[in-house]
Design an enzyme around this catalytic site. Sequence first.
Site, PDB file in Angstrom:
ATOM      1  N   TRP A  11      13.575  20.176  24.723  1.00  0.00           N
ATOM      2  CA  TRP A  11      13.271  19.615  23.398  1.00  0.00           C
ATOM      3  C   TRP A  11      13.516  18.103  23.345  1.00  0.00           C
ATOM      4  O   TRP A  11      13.209  17.470  22.351  1.00  0.00           O
ATOM      5  CB  TRP A  11      14.136  20.295  22.338  1.00  0.00           C
ATOM      6  CG  TRP A  11      13.673  21.674  21.960  1.00  0.00           C
ATOM      7  CD1 TRP A  11      12.665  22.410  22.533  1.00  0.00           C
ATOM      8  CD2 TRP A  11      14.187  22.489  20.887  1.00  0.00           C
ATOM      9  NE1 TRP A  11      12.534  23.616  21.897  1.00  0.00           N
ATOM     10  CE2 TRP A  11      13.457  23.698  20.885  1.00  0.00           C
ATOM     11  CE3 TRP A  11      15.197  22.321  19.947  1.00  0.00           C
ATOM     12  CZ2 TRP A  11      13.703  24.722  19.964  1.00  0.00           C
ATOM     13  CZ3 TRP A  11      15.455  23.345  19.032  1.00  0.00           C
ATOM     14  CH2 TRP A  11      14.701  24.522  19.041  1.00  0.00           C
ATOM     15  N   LYS A  12      14.163  17.546  24.361  1.00  0.00           N
ATOM     16  CA  LYS A  12      14.543  16.118  24.351  1.00  0.00           C
ATOM     17  C   LYS A  12      15.302  15.803  23.052  1.00  0.00           C
ATOM     18  O   LYS A  12      16.082  16.646  22.622  1.00  0.00           O
ATOM     19  CB  LYS A  12      13.298  15.247  24.544  1.00  0.00           C
ATOM     20  CG  LYS A  12      12.530  15.672  25.807  1.00  0.00           C
ATOM     21  CD  LYS A  12      11.526  14.698  26.275  1.00  0.00           C
ATOM     22  CE  LYS A  12      10.878  15.225  27.558  1.00  0.00           C
ATOM     23  NZ  LYS A  12       9.938  14.293  28.153  1.00  0.00           N
ATOM     24  N   HIS A  96      17.427  14.209  34.824  1.00  0.00           N
ATOM     25  CA  HIS A  96      16.092  14.011  34.238  1.00  0.00           C
ATOM     26  C   HIS A  96      15.699  12.534  34.361  1.00  0.00           C
ATOM     27  O   HIS A  96      16.547  11.647  34.243  1.00  0.00           O
ATOM     28  CB  HIS A  96      16.092  14.449  32.767  1.00  0.00           C
ATOM     29  CG  HIS A  96      14.707  14.495  32.194  1.00  0.00           C
ATOM     30  ND1 HIS A  96      14.071  13.370  31.732  1.00  0.00           N
ATOM     31  CD2 HIS A  96      13.839  15.516  32.064  1.00  0.00           C
ATOM     32  CE1 HIS A  96      12.854  13.715  31.323  1.00  0.00           C
ATOM     33  NE2 HIS A  96      12.686  15.011  31.511  1.00  0.00           N
ATOM     34  N   GLU A 166       9.391  17.050  38.665  1.00  0.00           N
ATOM     35  CA  GLU A 166       8.748  16.397  37.527  1.00  0.00           C
ATOM     36  C   GLU A 166       8.249  15.023  37.947  1.00  0.00           C
ATOM     37  O   GLU A 166       9.010  14.043  37.916  1.00  0.00           O
ATOM     38  CB  GLU A 166       9.749  16.246  36.377  1.00  0.00           C
ATOM     39  CG  GLU A 166      10.244  17.558  35.826  1.00  0.00           C
ATOM     40  CD  GLU A 166      10.622  17.452  34.349  1.00  0.00           C
ATOM     41  OE1 GLU A 166       9.938  18.048  33.534  1.00  0.00           O
ATOM     42  OE2 GLU A 166      11.586  16.740  34.030  1.00  0.00           O
ATOM     43  N   SER A 214       4.076  17.321  31.309  1.00  0.00           N
ATOM     44  CA  SER A 214       2.961  17.582  30.388  1.00  0.00           C
ATOM     45  C   SER A 214       2.305  18.934  30.577  1.00  0.00           C
ATOM     46  O   SER A 214       1.122  19.090  30.278  1.00  0.00           O
ATOM     47  CB  SER A 214       1.895  16.481  30.504  1.00  0.00           C
ATOM     48  OG  SER A 214       2.443  15.242  30.159  1.00  0.00           O
TER      49      SER A 214
HETATM   50  P1  PGA Z   1       6.575  16.762  28.911  1.00  0.00           P
HETATM   51  O1  PGA Z   1       8.115  16.689  29.286  1.00  0.00           O
HETATM   52  O2  PGA Z   1       6.133  18.188  29.082  1.00  0.00           O
HETATM   53  O3  PGA Z   1       6.534  16.324  27.462  1.00  0.00           O
HETATM   54  O4  PGA Z   1       5.850  15.842  29.819  1.00  0.00           O
HETATM   55  C1  PGA Z   1       8.626  17.320  30.423  1.00  0.00           C
HETATM   56  C2  PGA Z   1       9.971  16.728  30.729  1.00  0.00           C
HETATM   57  O5  PGA Z   1      10.130  15.488  30.643  1.00  0.00           O
HETATM   58  O6  PGA Z   1      10.907  17.457  31.057  1.00  0.00           O
END
Ligand code: PGA
Length: 256
Positions: A11-12, A96, A166, A214
């Site tokens: 969710w950041k 991250h 990622e 994404s």
């Molecule tokens: P995103 O984020 O799916 O919005 O690119 C993934 C992440 O940064 O963990």
Amino acid sequence: MIKKKIIIGNWKMNPLTLKEAEKLYGEVAAGVSRTKNTDIVICPPFLYLEKLTKIRTSKIKLGAQDAFAGDVGAFTGEVSSEMLYEIGARYVMLGHSEKRTLGESNIDVNKKLKGALASGLHPVLCVGETVRDENHGYFSLVKMQLEECLKGISKSSLSKIIIAYEPVWAISSTQNRKDATADDSREMAIFIRKILSDKFGKEAQSVKIIYGGSVNERDAEDFLSNGGVDGLLPGRASLDAKKFAKIVEICETLSR
Ligand code: PGA
């Protein structure tokens, strides 16, 4: 080795209020209530973790987005893995790219990873390159991230660790981002598996490797079928309960 697939929502720093967080979590819980074959984790901001443990669901585990390496003591502003476990979190994202941009090093991540394991949390170690250069330097970068972040980790801890590949250039928050393909994911997943096997031997097979950047309800099937991974780490798409539940449903269908 058949591994149960895992979908982890990052969710950041969202949503803005506890009320919205509870609503979103409740909707996600309802949307995934019939899941059987997929592990589901939601990583909200620290502040919401305890409240969300009160919302009944047997399908979702909670995770944090970071943890400090030490346990108790004079560390202003920090939250330890022990505290997170005690409050009900069972996973923690570490390394991250949005934390690395703020100065987090592989050495920091390594310390946090050891702390997380000692507290009983499953670390989700994020690795990935910022750019894809023609000379394939991104392979050596990911190799270094893995070697430094996993330094001193015992073989017996491996089954608790998840590696999230990622590519930073594909993450939704990156300016002028590009779409990564399932081929990009598969190529790196194979490479990561090889690094792990070289370092740990056959025990490396127990590590789950997942993809994030994404990923959404439209391309989840492609990444899961062709990306060489054991799961996904959606960010933006995890803030929409319907989209997130759809990703879980796709994973379920493929796992049958
Ligand atoms: P995103 O984020 O799916 O919005 O690119 C993934 C992440 O940064 O963990």
